[in-house]
Design a protein around this motif. Sequence first.
Motif, PDB file in Angstrom:
ATOM      1  N   VAL A  79      49.628  50.284  55.092  1.00 35.06           N
ATOM      2  CA  VAL A  79      50.532  50.412  53.957  1.00 35.06           C
ATOM      3  C   VAL A  79      50.468  49.131  53.125  1.00 35.06           C
ATOM      4  N   VAL A  80      51.024  49.214  51.925  1.00 33.60           N
ATOM      5  CA  VAL A  80      51.078  48.060  51.035  1.00 33.60           C
ATOM      6  C   VAL A  80      52.534  47.785  50.704  1.00 33.60           C
ATOM      7  N   VAL A  81      52.947  46.528  50.901  1.00 35.49           N
ATOM      8  CA  VAL A  81      54.302  46.095  50.551  1.00 35.49           C
ATOM      9  C   VAL A  81      54.221  45.351  49.223  1.00 35.49           C
ATOM     10  N   LYS A  82      55.130  45.668  48.298  1.00 37.26           N
ATOM     11  CA  LYS A  82      55.098  45.008  46.993  1.00 37.26           C
ATOM     12  C   LYS A  82      56.493  44.960  46.387  1.00 37.26           C
ATOM     13  N   PRO A  83      56.745  43.971  45.516  1.00 34.07           N
ATOM     14  CA  PRO A  83      58.012  43.951  44.789  1.00 34.07           C
ATOM     15  C   PRO A  83      58.042  45.098  43.787  1.00 34.07           C
ATOM     16  N   ILE A  84      59.220  45.686  43.592  1.00 33.86           N
ATOM     17  CA  ILE A  84      59.339  46.763  42.612  1.00 33.86           C
ATOM     18  C   ILE A  84      59.044  46.246  41.210  1.00 33.86           C
ATOM     19  N   TYR A  85      59.508  45.040  40.920  1.00 35.28           N
ATOM     20  CA  TYR A  85      59.124  44.375  39.680  1.00 35.28           C
ATOM     21  C   TYR A  85      58.074  43.328  40.024  1.00 35.28           C
ATOM     22  N   GLY A  86      57.465  42.737  39.004  1.00 36.57           N
ATOM     23  CA  GLY A  86      56.470  41.716  39.248  1.00 36.57           C
ATOM     24  C   GLY A  86      55.175  42.022  38.536  1.00 36.57           C
ATOM     25  N   ALA A  87      54.278  41.073  38.571  1.00 40.32           N
ATOM     26  CA  ALA A  87      52.976  41.225  37.907  1.00 40.32           C
ATOM     27  C   ALA A  87      51.908  40.609  38.783  1.00 40.32           C
ATOM     28  N   SER A  88      50.661  40.780  38.361  1.00 39.07           N
ATOM     29  CA  SER A  88      49.490  40.313  39.114  1.00 39.07           C
ATOM     30  C   SER A  88      49.589  40.846  40.537  1.00 39.07           C
ATOM     31  N   SER A  89      49.163  40.058  41.517  1.00 37.72           N
ATOM     32  CA  SER A  89      49.210  40.516  42.910  1.00 37.72           C
ATOM     33  C   SER A  89      50.187  39.693  43.726  1.00 37.72           C
ATOM     34  N   ALA A  90      51.113  39.005  43.044  1.00 39.76           N
ATOM     35  CA  ALA A  90      52.048  38.143  43.753  1.00 39.76           C
ATOM     36  C   ALA A  90      52.904  38.953  44.719  1.00 39.76           C
ATOM     37  N   PHE A  91      52.875  38.558  45.988  1.00 44.60           N
ATOM     38  CA  PHE A  91      53.661  39.174  47.052  1.00 44.60           C
ATOM     39  C   PHE A  91      53.317  40.642  47.275  1.00 44.60           C
ATOM     40  N   VAL A  92      52.094  41.017  46.959  1.00 42.10           N
ATOM     41  CA  VAL A  92      51.576  42.342  47.309  1.00 42.10           C
ATOM     42  C   VAL A  92      50.707  42.146  48.550  1.00 42.10           C
ATOM     43  N   VAL A  93      51.121  42.738  49.668  1.00 43.41           N
ATOM     44  CA  VAL A  93      50.487  42.437  50.952  1.00 43.41           C
ATOM     45  C   VAL A  93      50.228  43.731  51.722  1.00 43.41           C
ATOM     46  N   LYS A  94      49.058  43.798  52.340  1.00 44.92           N
ATOM     47  CA  LYS A  94      48.674  44.953  53.145  1.00 44.92           C
ATOM     48  C   LYS A  94      49.092  44.739  54.598  1.00 44.92           C
ATOM     49  N   ALA A  95      49.623  45.779  55.217  1.00 46.50           N
ATOM     50  CA  ALA A  95      50.007  45.721  56.630  1.00 46.50           C
ATOM     51  C   ALA A  95      49.332  46.854  57.378  1.00 46.50           C
ATOM     52  N   GLU A  96      48.744  46.537  58.511  1.00 48.11           N
ATOM     53  CA  GLU A  96      47.964  47.520  59.267  1.00 48.11           C
ATOM     54  C   GLU A  96      48.787  48.271  60.307  1.00 48.11           C
TER      55      GLU A  96
ATOM     56  N   LYS B 293      40.475  40.528  47.906  1.00 48.15           N
ATOM     57  CA  LYS B 293      40.535  39.918  49.229  1.00 48.15           C
ATOM     58  C   LYS B 293      41.879  40.275  49.858  1.00 48.15           C
ATOM     59  N   GLU B 294      41.817  41.041  50.922  1.00 50.21           N
ATOM     60  CA  GLU B 294      43.031  41.484  51.595  1.00 50.21           C
ATOM     61  C   GLU B 294      43.343  40.543  52.758  1.00 50.21           C
ATOM     62  N   PRO B 295      44.594  40.443  53.183  1.00 54.73           N
ATOM     63  CA  PRO B 295      45.681  41.385  52.900  1.00 54.73           C
ATOM     64  C   PRO B 295      46.480  41.080  51.634  1.00 54.73           C
ATOM     65  N   PHE B 296      46.153  40.004  50.913  1.00 59.08           N
ATOM     66  CA  PHE B 296      46.984  39.607  49.777  1.00 59.08           C
ATOM     67  C   PHE B 296      46.473  40.125  48.437  1.00 59.08           C
ATOM     68  N   PHE B 297      45.439  40.949  48.452  1.00 59.95           N
ATOM     69  CA  PHE B 297      44.906  41.577  47.242  1.00 59.95           C
ATOM     70  C   PHE B 297      44.574  40.539  46.158  1.00 59.95           C
ATOM     71  N   ILE B 298      43.865  39.510  46.573  1.00 63.55           N
ATOM     72  CA  ILE B 298      43.477  38.458  45.649  1.00 63.55           C
ATOM     73  C   ILE B 298      42.335  38.965  44.775  1.00 63.55           C
ATOM     74  N   GLU B 299      42.522  38.888  43.463  1.00 69.16           N
ATOM     75  CA  GLU B 299      41.499  39.349  42.526  1.00 69.16           C
ATOM     76  C   GLU B 299      40.254  38.472  42.635  1.00 69.16           C
ATOM     77  N   THR B 300      39.106  39.102  42.650  1.00 69.92           N
ATOM     78  CA  THR B 300      37.862  38.347  42.822  1.00 69.92           C
ATOM     79  C   THR B 300      36.975  38.354  41.582  1.00 69.92           C
ATOM     80  N   GLY B 301      36.904  39.467  40.883  1.00 67.60           N
ATOM     81  CA  GLY B 301      36.036  39.508  39.716  1.00 67.60           C
ATOM     82  C   GLY B 301      36.091  40.855  39.031  1.00 67.60           C
TER      83      GLY B 301
END
Length: 813
Positions: free
Chosen positions: A158-175, A239-247
């Motif tokens: 699953v993916v945990v994320k803030p309801i508001y927000g932008a970019s990938s800040a505090f968007v994290v994947k959990a297995e 790049k997971e789990p933090f969904f870091i944008e790469t290109g």
Amino acid sequence: MQKPQLRGKTVLLVNTGSPDVTGNEHKKFIYKKIAETGVNIIALNEEANLKNKCVKHWILSDLSNHDKTIKNVEAFLRKKNLKLDGAITFLEDSVLLTSKITDYFKLPGVEYQKADLIRNKYRLRSFCEEHGLPTPKFCKIKKPEDIETVTNKLSFPVVVKPIYGASSAFVVKAENKEELLETYQYIKNNISKKTESALGQGFTLMVEEYIDGDEVDVNVLIQNGRVKFFNITDNYQTKEPFFIETGMAEPSALPEEEQQALIDMVEEVLDLLGVQNACLQFEAKSTSNGPVPLEINLRMGGDEAYFFAKSAWGVDLIEGALKIAAGVHLQKFDKPDLPKTYLAGETLHAPYSGVVSKIEIEKQILKQKFVENIEIFKEVGDSILTPPFGYEYLGWVSASGDNPVDADENLQQLLKAVEYSIIKFEETSFVGKTVRKNPNDNAVFSKHNLIGNEKIKKIRALPTAEKRKLHIGVVGNDYTSTVGASVIEKDLSDIGSQVVKTLKELGYKVSYFDFNNIQKAQTELYKSNVDMVFNVCERVNNTSLLEPHAAGVFDILQIPYTGSNPFTLGLCIDKIKVKKLLSYHNIPTPAWDYVYDVEDEIDKSLTFPLIVKPANTDHSIGIDNNSVVTNQKQLKERVAYVIKELGSPALIEEYIEGDEYDVFIIGNGKADIKVLPLSRTIFSALPKNRWHIKTLESKFGLDQVYKKYVTTQIPPKKVDPKLVSLLSEIALDTYNILDCHDYGRIEIRVDRNNNPYVLELNPNPSINASEIVDLSIPGNHFTYGEFLEEIIKVTMKRYKNSPPYFHLQSNIL
């Protein structure tokens, strides 16, 4: 070319950003483009922080208070007798405020109720579900107990994320469930508006099932309900789990049918939402089951969105957004089958949180036509936080090509030309953890950054308030009766006599012990009732190599003393071992090698010019203008001179062209340590036949050329405060790594690109009164006596309440 349709229109620009908020300080290209259109801008912000000819007026207001801000805008327009043609923002955290403004003044835009629904990811998911649009299973999570509900309702990952927000800040994947709980606690403990300004509307979290597929950004210009332009940009795997944008790559490499399905979905979603007028970025995934909407950003996408649309298709998103906002007709773009060029980009990420210590871009790469963008958001000295501590990146680069493969190959060539280094934040590191209230202050450790308990303990129970009751034994080297004493010997004599005289004037009982006669001095010291030794001894048996043994005598006699222990004093005499330690700890230092014999091979990768130094002398003995060599012949000759004539191993370093900084530190441990104002030596005015180095003659004022052309600044003038902080912090790390006690001086070279290189640490530096008083400046004034008493005070603290010989337990990391 200026556009007559927009010229003269008055547009409210909502939120010009703040240098304190990540990402906002890099939007200058937007304001430059706005100025080219001829639009008259009224800037609405909390501070007037933008200098651009397009800004005609400023309205200052607390943007978090929407109702009051709208009233402020209305009052300003009434006072100035002005009328708005439109309102626009380029920052996510002001999307809702902008929609309220366009509603209130009846301007083109997205109505507030719709904008609030779109920005709220949970409500957007619910909307899609209600209208039969593809969406993953999702739910809110407000407390740890909700995790059980999530586990029963959703399938991992699953993916945990803030309801508001932008970019990938505090968007994290959990297995799994355990990771989900840890992720929830991590986000709740760290989430803040300071980390991500777009979180201003709230910190509520949601969880949704992870969607597997190809992620894309669809940039859209829509006016009066008609899509006037779109382009699809492929996002590289995050790049997971933090969904870091790469290109990213433009145009999309997805099959035509998948691209069309994405566009059809985008148009359907926007139509159902009732979005009529906007420049927006629609994030989606193309999956095996068709396209799935992720989120919609009701403003222009990031920097790359603008540049990719402009380069690949010739469409200016800023100009299009302004036309939509101002109600100026936007011509529909007839998209050709092929782009003007193919593009590939990559974000530049730090491998870990730390401080930027080096950024270099090869000049030759800038001449290549395929280079589209080199956007660097950080400077040397800036901190950079990576997950889980923050969501910052260094910048991004892009390259073009005749086809996707060509663009990617060019991108790889560009990436090789961009070199950067990060000094990692460590529990034991000072980097990024000091503050100066103003440029003239001492740098002190920020206590809120202290991790763990204070490890530095003290040895003897002597109250610092009664320090002047101490009997101080000054140990030094007296050459006053020596015929033909050298400048170094005279300096050593002066220091001892100055310390004795000053401490007596302050009321201390003082005895002097001349270690030039070691047997006599040792006996007298043993019989004395000295409470503490003030150690300024630099010679034993007329050699600096035995300097560490003086401190060993004090330990054997069980007399507390100022300064570093024998191990540190001995280590720092051996410049080769120091270089090895600095390199091991990733402290920036010039590329180097060493030899003990003239036949030893020298690293051929070193780049001329090089400087050849004796590896075990002090006071720049053996350093003169011939120390810098420019070819193999000169190198061999100088190495032979150092080894055969001076009797020392040779240290060979790459010569660093630039200024030199002396960083004087007083204290022990993170709580008491401070950095005195930096001393900067500028060599640039020297004649061309003089290398920019500190020689023996120049240090003691014997070379008239150096006296005339070399400038010393205390504190440095017109130097970026971030560089001053970085130099202080690197010096503190060096001081800590080499286990220096009470005081010391670090010498650092800074090249023309402001990249620092540590040269050496002197744990027993000259404390000649004239040199120390030079460090006393307006705003940070102290006398020579106060300086000496500060050393006595920190020494007492170091010994207090700790077992005997605690200071000999090396802290070297």
